[in-house]
Design a protein around this motif. Sequence first.
Motif, short mmCIF file in Angstrom:
data_model
loop_
_atom_site.label_atom_id
_atom_site.label_comp_id
_atom_site.label_asym_id
_atom_site.label_seq_id
_atom_site.Cartn_x
_atom_site.Cartn_y
_atom_site.Cartn_z
N UNK A 14 13.60 -15.87 -7.16
CA UNK A 14 12.25 -16.10 -6.65
C UNK A 14 11.36 -14.92 -7.02
N UNK A 15 10.18 -15.23 -7.48
CA UNK A 15 9.23 -14.18 -7.85
C UNK A 15 7.89 -14.53 -7.23
N UNK A 16 7.28 -13.57 -6.56
CA UNK A 16 6.01 -13.82 -5.89
C UNK A 16 4.83 -13.84 -6.85
N UNK A 17 4.97 -13.18 -7.98
CA UNK A 17 3.87 -13.20 -8.94
C UNK A 17 4.44 -13.25 -10.36
N UNK A 18 3.62 -13.67 -11.28
CA UNK A 18 4.00 -13.77 -12.67
C UNK A 18 3.19 -12.76 -13.46
N UNK A 19 3.72 -12.36 -14.62
CA UNK A 19 3.01 -11.41 -15.47
C UNK A 19 1.68 -11.96 -15.94
N UNK A 20 1.68 -13.18 -16.49
CA UNK A 20 0.44 -13.72 -17.02
C UNK A 20 0.41 -15.23 -16.92
N UNK A 21 -0.81 -15.75 -17.00
CA UNK A 21 -1.03 -17.18 -17.03
C UNK A 21 -2.16 -17.49 -17.99
N UNK A 22 -2.05 -18.56 -18.73
CA UNK A 22 -3.09 -18.97 -19.67
C UNK A 22 -3.73 -20.24 -19.11
N UNK A 23 -5.03 -20.18 -18.88
CA UNK A 23 -5.75 -21.29 -18.26
C UNK A 23 -6.90 -21.71 -19.16
N UNK A 24 -6.63 -22.63 -20.05
CA UNK A 24 -7.64 -23.13 -20.98
C UNK A 24 -8.11 -24.48 -20.43
N UNK A 25 -9.41 -24.62 -20.28
CA UNK A 25 -9.97 -25.86 -19.76
C UNK A 25 -10.02 -25.91 -18.25
N UNK A 26 -9.51 -24.89 -17.57
CA UNK A 26 -9.58 -24.83 -16.11
C UNK A 26 -10.91 -24.24 -15.68
N UNK A 27 -11.16 -24.30 -14.39
CA UNK A 27 -12.36 -23.67 -13.87
C UNK A 27 -12.03 -22.87 -12.62
N UNK A 28 -12.98 -22.13 -12.15
CA UNK A 28 -12.80 -21.23 -11.03
C UNK A 28 -12.57 -21.97 -9.72
N UNK A 29 -12.86 -23.25 -9.66
CA UNK A 29 -12.70 -24.01 -8.42
C UNK A 29 -11.25 -24.07 -7.96
N UNK A 30 -10.34 -23.73 -8.83
CA UNK A 30 -8.91 -23.76 -8.49
C UNK A 30 -8.40 -22.34 -8.33
N UNK A 31 -9.16 -21.49 -7.68
CA UNK A 31 -8.87 -20.06 -7.60
C UNK A 31 -7.51 -19.76 -6.96
N UNK A 32 -7.06 -20.57 -6.01
CA UNK A 32 -5.77 -20.35 -5.37
C UNK A 32 -4.65 -20.25 -6.40
N UNK A 33 -4.77 -21.02 -7.46
CA UNK A 33 -3.75 -21.06 -8.49
C UNK A 33 -3.61 -19.71 -9.20
N UNK A 34 -4.66 -18.92 -9.26
CA UNK A 34 -4.65 -17.65 -9.98
C UNK A 34 -4.06 -16.50 -9.17
N UNK A 35 -3.83 -16.71 -7.89
CA UNK A 35 -3.36 -15.63 -7.02
C UNK A 35 -2.00 -15.08 -7.45
N UNK A 36 -1.16 -15.87 -8.05
CA UNK A 36 0.20 -15.44 -8.37
C UNK A 36 0.31 -14.73 -9.71
N UNK A 37 -0.79 -14.55 -10.41
CA UNK A 37 -0.76 -13.96 -11.75
C UNK A 37 -1.42 -12.59 -11.76
N UNK A 38 -0.82 -11.67 -12.53
CA UNK A 38 -1.39 -10.34 -12.69
C UNK A 38 -2.39 -10.31 -13.84
#
Length: 63
Positions: A14-38
Motif C-alpha cells: 500500500x502506498x499513500x502517494x505516487x511519484x507522478x501522474x499524467x492527466x491529459x484532457x482532465x480538468x481541475x474539477x477533479x482535484x481530489x484525484x490529484x491529492x495522491x501525486x507528488x
Amino acid sequence: MLFSAVTVLLVACRKDSFDYGVFIGDDMNQQKKYERYDNIVVDPSSFKSKQVETLKADGKNVY
C-alpha cells in the motif's frame, strides 16, 4: 499464519502517494484525484494558471 502474511503483504504494498501522474484532457474539477501525486503532468489547455498555482501551493510539482 496465512492471515498475518497477507496483512503484512497488503501493508507493504500500500502506498499513500505516487511519484507522478499524467492527466491529459482532465480538468481541475477533479482535484481530489490529484491529492495522491507528488508530480503532476497536465494538459495546459485544460488548466488555467491560477489552477496550476493552487496545485503548487498544495506542494505539487506541476509540469
